[in-house]
Design a protein around this motif. Structure first.
Motif, PDB file in Angstrom:
ATOM      1  N   ASP A 232      34.240  39.039  -2.095  1.00 36.70           N
ATOM      2  CA  ASP A 232      34.969  39.566  -1.419  1.00 36.70           C
ATOM      3  C   ASP A 232      36.543  40.683  -1.324  1.00 36.70           C
ATOM      4  O   ASP A 232      36.817  41.678  -0.630  1.00 36.70           O
ATOM      5  CB  ASP A 232      35.913  38.469  -0.361  1.00 36.70           C
ATOM      6  CG  ASP A 232      34.790  37.347   0.098  1.00 36.70           C
ATOM      7  OD1 ASP A 232      33.839  37.780   0.850  1.00 36.70           O
ATOM      8  OD2 ASP A 232      34.969  36.457  -0.285  1.00 36.70           O
ATOM      9  N   TYR A 329      35.187  33.671   7.984  1.00 39.60           N
ATOM     10  CA  TYR A 329      33.834  34.222   6.993  1.00 39.60           C
ATOM     11  C   TYR A 329      33.501  35.026   8.436  1.00 39.60           C
ATOM     12  O   TYR A 329      33.753  34.400   9.616  1.00 39.60           O
ATOM     13  CB  TYR A 329      33.469  32.914   6.391  1.00 39.60           C
ATOM     14  CG  TYR A 329      33.972  32.554   5.153  1.00 39.60           C
ATOM     15  CD1 TYR A 329      32.867  32.991   4.284  1.00 39.60           C
ATOM     16  CD2 TYR A 329      33.786  31.429   5.679  1.00 39.60           C
ATOM     17  CE1 TYR A 329      33.481  32.463   2.928  1.00 39.60           C
ATOM     18  CE2 TYR A 329      34.492  31.291   3.629  1.00 39.60           C
ATOM     19  CZ  TYR A 329      34.317  31.864   2.589  1.00 39.60           C
ATOM     20  OH  TYR A 329      34.639  31.107   1.650  1.00 39.60           O
ATOM     21  N   ALA A 330      32.597  36.140   8.221  1.00 37.03           N
ATOM     22  CA  ALA A 330      31.979  36.725   9.047  1.00 37.03           C
ATOM     23  C   ALA A 330      31.279  35.879   9.763  1.00 37.03           C
ATOM     24  O   ALA A 330      30.754  36.402  10.818  1.00 37.03           O
ATOM     25  CB  ALA A 330      31.379  37.808   8.886  1.00 37.03           C
ATOM     26  N   ARG A 331      30.367  34.950   8.999  1.00 35.38           N
ATOM     27  CA  ARG A 331      29.730  33.921  10.176  1.00 35.38           C
ATOM     28  C   ARG A 331      29.826  33.258   9.757  1.00 35.38           C
ATOM     29  O   ARG A 331      30.489  32.333   9.312  1.00 35.38           O
ATOM     30  CB  ARG A 331      27.865  34.723   9.383  1.00 35.38           C
ATOM     31  CG  ARG A 331      27.277  35.912   9.866  1.00 35.38           C
ATOM     32  CD  ARG A 331      26.309  35.641   9.528  1.00 35.38           C
ATOM     33  NE  ARG A 331      25.334  37.062   9.962  1.00 35.38           N
ATOM     34  CZ  ARG A 331      24.535  37.141   9.549  1.00 35.38           C
ATOM     35  NH1 ARG A 331      23.064  36.892   9.379  1.00 35.38           N
ATOM     36  NH2 ARG A 331      23.489  38.987  10.005  1.00 35.38           N
ATOM     37  N   ARG A 340      33.801  37.115   3.446  1.00 39.78           N
ATOM     38  CA  ARG A 340      34.715  37.257   4.733  1.00 39.78           C
ATOM     39  C   ARG A 340      34.673  38.996   4.481  1.00 39.78           C
ATOM     40  O   ARG A 340      35.040  39.240   3.235  1.00 39.78           O
ATOM     41  CB  ARG A 340      36.442  36.490   3.645  1.00 39.78           C
ATOM     42  CG  ARG A 340      35.573  34.795   4.158  1.00 39.78           C
ATOM     43  CD  ARG A 340      37.178  34.731   3.459  1.00 39.78           C
ATOM     44  NE  ARG A 340      36.591  35.093   1.335  1.00 39.78           N
ATOM     45  CZ  ARG A 340      37.957  34.274   0.875  1.00 39.78           C
ATOM     46  NH1 ARG A 340      39.046  33.392   1.094  1.00 39.78           N
ATOM     47  NH2 ARG A 340      37.447  34.316  -1.035  1.00 39.78           N
ATOM     48  N   GLU A 341      35.077  39.464   6.002  1.00 38.62           N
ATOM     49  CA  GLU A 341      35.107  40.079   6.106  1.00 38.62           C
ATOM     50  C   GLU A 341      36.536  41.213   5.463  1.00 38.62           C
ATOM     51  O   GLU A 341      36.328  42.063   5.189  1.00 38.62           O
ATOM     52  CB  GLU A 341      35.657  41.211   7.448  1.00 38.62           C
ATOM     53  CG  GLU A 341      33.438  40.166   8.795  1.00 38.62           C
ATOM     54  CD  GLU A 341      33.465  40.747   9.451  1.00 38.62           C
ATOM     55  OE1 GLU A 341      34.884  40.514  10.318  1.00 38.62           O
ATOM     56  OE2 GLU A 341      32.799  41.167  10.171  1.00 38.62           O
ATOM     57  N   PRO A 431      27.139  41.451  11.644  1.00 41.05           N
ATOM     58  CA  PRO A 431      27.780  40.602  13.205  1.00 41.05           C
ATOM     59  C   PRO A 431      27.154  39.963  13.924  1.00 41.05           C
ATOM     60  O   PRO A 431      25.713  40.108  14.035  1.00 41.05           O
ATOM     61  CB  PRO A 431      28.441  41.669  13.220  1.00 41.05           C
ATOM     62  CG  PRO A 431      27.956  42.853  13.751  1.00 41.05           C
ATOM     63  CD  PRO A 431      27.228  42.676  12.449  1.00 41.05           C
ATOM     64  N   ARG A 460      32.755  47.990   6.855  1.00 38.23           N
ATOM     65  CA  ARG A 460      32.724  48.175   6.348  1.00 38.23           C
ATOM     66  C   ARG A 460      32.174  49.107   4.907  1.00 38.23           C
ATOM     67  O   ARG A 460      30.727  49.611   4.936  1.00 38.23           O
ATOM     68  CB  ARG A 460      31.358  46.772   6.372  1.00 38.23           C
ATOM     69  CG  ARG A 460      32.163  45.882   7.128  1.00 38.23           C
ATOM     70  CD  ARG A 460      31.328  45.283   7.283  1.00 38.23           C
ATOM     71  NE  ARG A 460      31.565  43.393   8.636  1.00 38.23           N
ATOM     72  CZ  ARG A 460      31.677  43.954   9.516  1.00 38.23           C
ATOM     73  NH1 ARG A 460      31.421  45.108   9.852  1.00 38.23           N
ATOM     74  NH2 ARG A 460      32.068  42.968  10.224  1.00 38.23           N
TER      75      ARG A 460
END
Length: 469
Positions: A232, A329-331, A340-341, A431, A460
């Protein structure tokens, strides 16, 4: 150098180009959905067979639940159902002549998801975690675990390479049960101006806590097994040597640090089933066997403590698993974790799972993070309670037992992380698709959607950063 890259990205994804391509992709996504619907309509004479496809996925989820939550014959039958249900649906489609319809519909739906995610991605400006250029350290101290990651420290010659760059290396003697915190504090007392770790996430977190306590920069060398924190940060997990470039040509990030009962964590604190399983002395040598042996009792509530969690004003009753992460977390996928974004949002991510039987397991297989058995929240403080005096916890993969209740919080921006100026960057994670938003974008119903989204969601770009220089 980073400033130049950011300028080029801004030109390439300027306001007109980014919004225009996003709208085109959103329209293409809707066309793909129309194609999927058309393919299904073509098989209207076999609606029942088509519906069996969804039933097969649900049965597979139910079978997996039986396989995990039972022993003996029930486990065997559950595993058999989890395998044969989807295979049986494929065979049925082939025999009934619907295989082509199914393939076309699946391909169109997959293309629709890809286009929708690309459309949402293009709405984001290339603006991520800020960096600043810093001078090389004079007295860097790196703590290295020689056995971490299967012996990467020795395999890549990290000790010799770090010392050649002027760093002092402390090699952990695992036979003496070393204390990384004590070693880091001693290094600070002796004048260290940077602390670093070549080891697992648990060791990284402990030394990072010392660095944050003294306001010193912290450095990660990707010598661990999974290197989630390093991923990350955008570091190269396949080349630990490249992490050492931070000593000679580095930039600095400000990131958050999680805290659980006074102990720092960089990734996650896990409660419930997984935390109980990792307490077993057999887990390290036989992970799958140990998990399968303990899961039936844990999932049925016959072993382990009954947990409750308080997240702001919301109370989570008796979840089987709770994952608290240093930034969301992103999802919401507690099985794969994902990434994590950002690491500087100032919030904890919370994923709680409660599956009460085969029906909810099937729902989870069909709906994923939208299933009723999964709760996804963010907060700056989480309190986990128990009906017992202590709670097993897995903190960055380390098995601990803490007195109840356990309080998790976050310390925003307290950790100065030194990373190489040139690094691969964290991989993009698409996403979750918001189809309502995709439709509004496709039909141009919200011309200011881009501006509002730019303020609320980071992009990103390659290194997920923008220079402050």
């Amino acid at each position: 150098m980073n400033e130049t890259r950011t300028t080029r990205e801004t030109k390439r994804h300027g306001p007109d180009t980014g919004l225009g391509s996003a709208r085109a992709l959103a329209r293409l996504a809707l066309l793909c959905i129309a194609g999927a619907v058309a393919a299904v309509v073509a098989g209207t004479n076999h609606w029942f067979v088509l519906l069996l496809g969804l039933a097969g996925l649900g049965l597979a989820g139910a079978g997996l639940w039986w396989a995990l939550a039972h022993r003996g014959v029930a486990r065997f039958l559950g595993a058999l159902l989890a395998i044969t249900a989807p295979v049986g649906v494929l065979v049925l489609y082939a025999v009934s002549g619907l295989w082509l319809v199914a393939v076309i519909a699946l391909a169109a739906w997959t293309a629709a998801l890809g286009c929708a995610r690309s459309a949402l991605r293009r709405l984001r400006k290339p603006h991520g975690m800020h960096t600043r250029t810093v001078r090389p350290p004079r007295r860097a101290v790196l703590i290295m675990n020689p056995k971490s990651g299967g012996g990467k420290v020795v395999q890549y010659g990290l000790v010799e390479r770090a010392e050649a760059l002027g760093a002092r290396v402390i090699l952990l003697d695992l036979d003496t049960d070393p204390d990384p915190v004590a070693l880091a504090r001693q290094a600070v007392a002796e004048g260290a101006d940077l602390l670093g770790v070549a080891g697992g996430d648990g060791t990284q977190a402990l030394v990072a806590g010392v660095a944050a306590e003294h306001g010193l920069p912290f450095m990660v060398v990707t010598a661990g097994t999974r290197n989630h924190f390093a991923m990350d940060l955008g570091l190269d997990r396949d080349d630990p040597v490249s992490s050492l470039d931070a000593l000679s040509d580095g930039v600095e990030l400000r990131v958050d640090l999680g805290d659980i009962a006074g102990r720092p964590f960089v990734n996650t604190a896990s409660f419930g089933t997984y935390a109980h399983i990792v307490q077993s002395p057999d887990y390290r040598d036989a992970k799958a066997v140990t998990a399968l042996d303990q899961l039936p009792d844990l999932l049925a509530g016959e072993a382990g403590a009954v947990l409750n969690a308080r997240v702001d004003e919301e109370r989570l009753e008796a979840p089987q698993a709770v994952l608290v992460s240093n930034n969301p977390y992103a999802r919401a996928d507690p099985l794969t974790g994902g990434r994590r974004e950002r690491l500087d949002t100032g919030e904890l991510g919370v994923i709680a799972v409660r599956v009460g039987g085969a029906v909810q397991a099937a729902e989870l297989a069909l709906l994923g993070e939208r299933a009723s058995g999964m709760t996804v929240l963010t907060s700056r403080r989480v309190v986990v309670e128990s009906d017992e005096e202590t709670i097993p916890v897995a903190v960055d993969g380390e098995a601990l037992v803490l007195p109840a209740p356990v309080v998790c919080s976050i310390r925003p921006g307290v950790l100065r992380v030194r990373v190489p100026r040139e690094r691969p960057g964290a991989p993009y994670v698409a996403p979750t698709v918001d189809w309502y938003r995709v439709m509004r974008l496709a039909f141009d119903l919200s011309p200011r959607a881009r501006e509002s989204h730019d303020r609320s969601a980071p992009s990103r770009d390659k290194n997920q950063e923008q220079s402050d220089d």
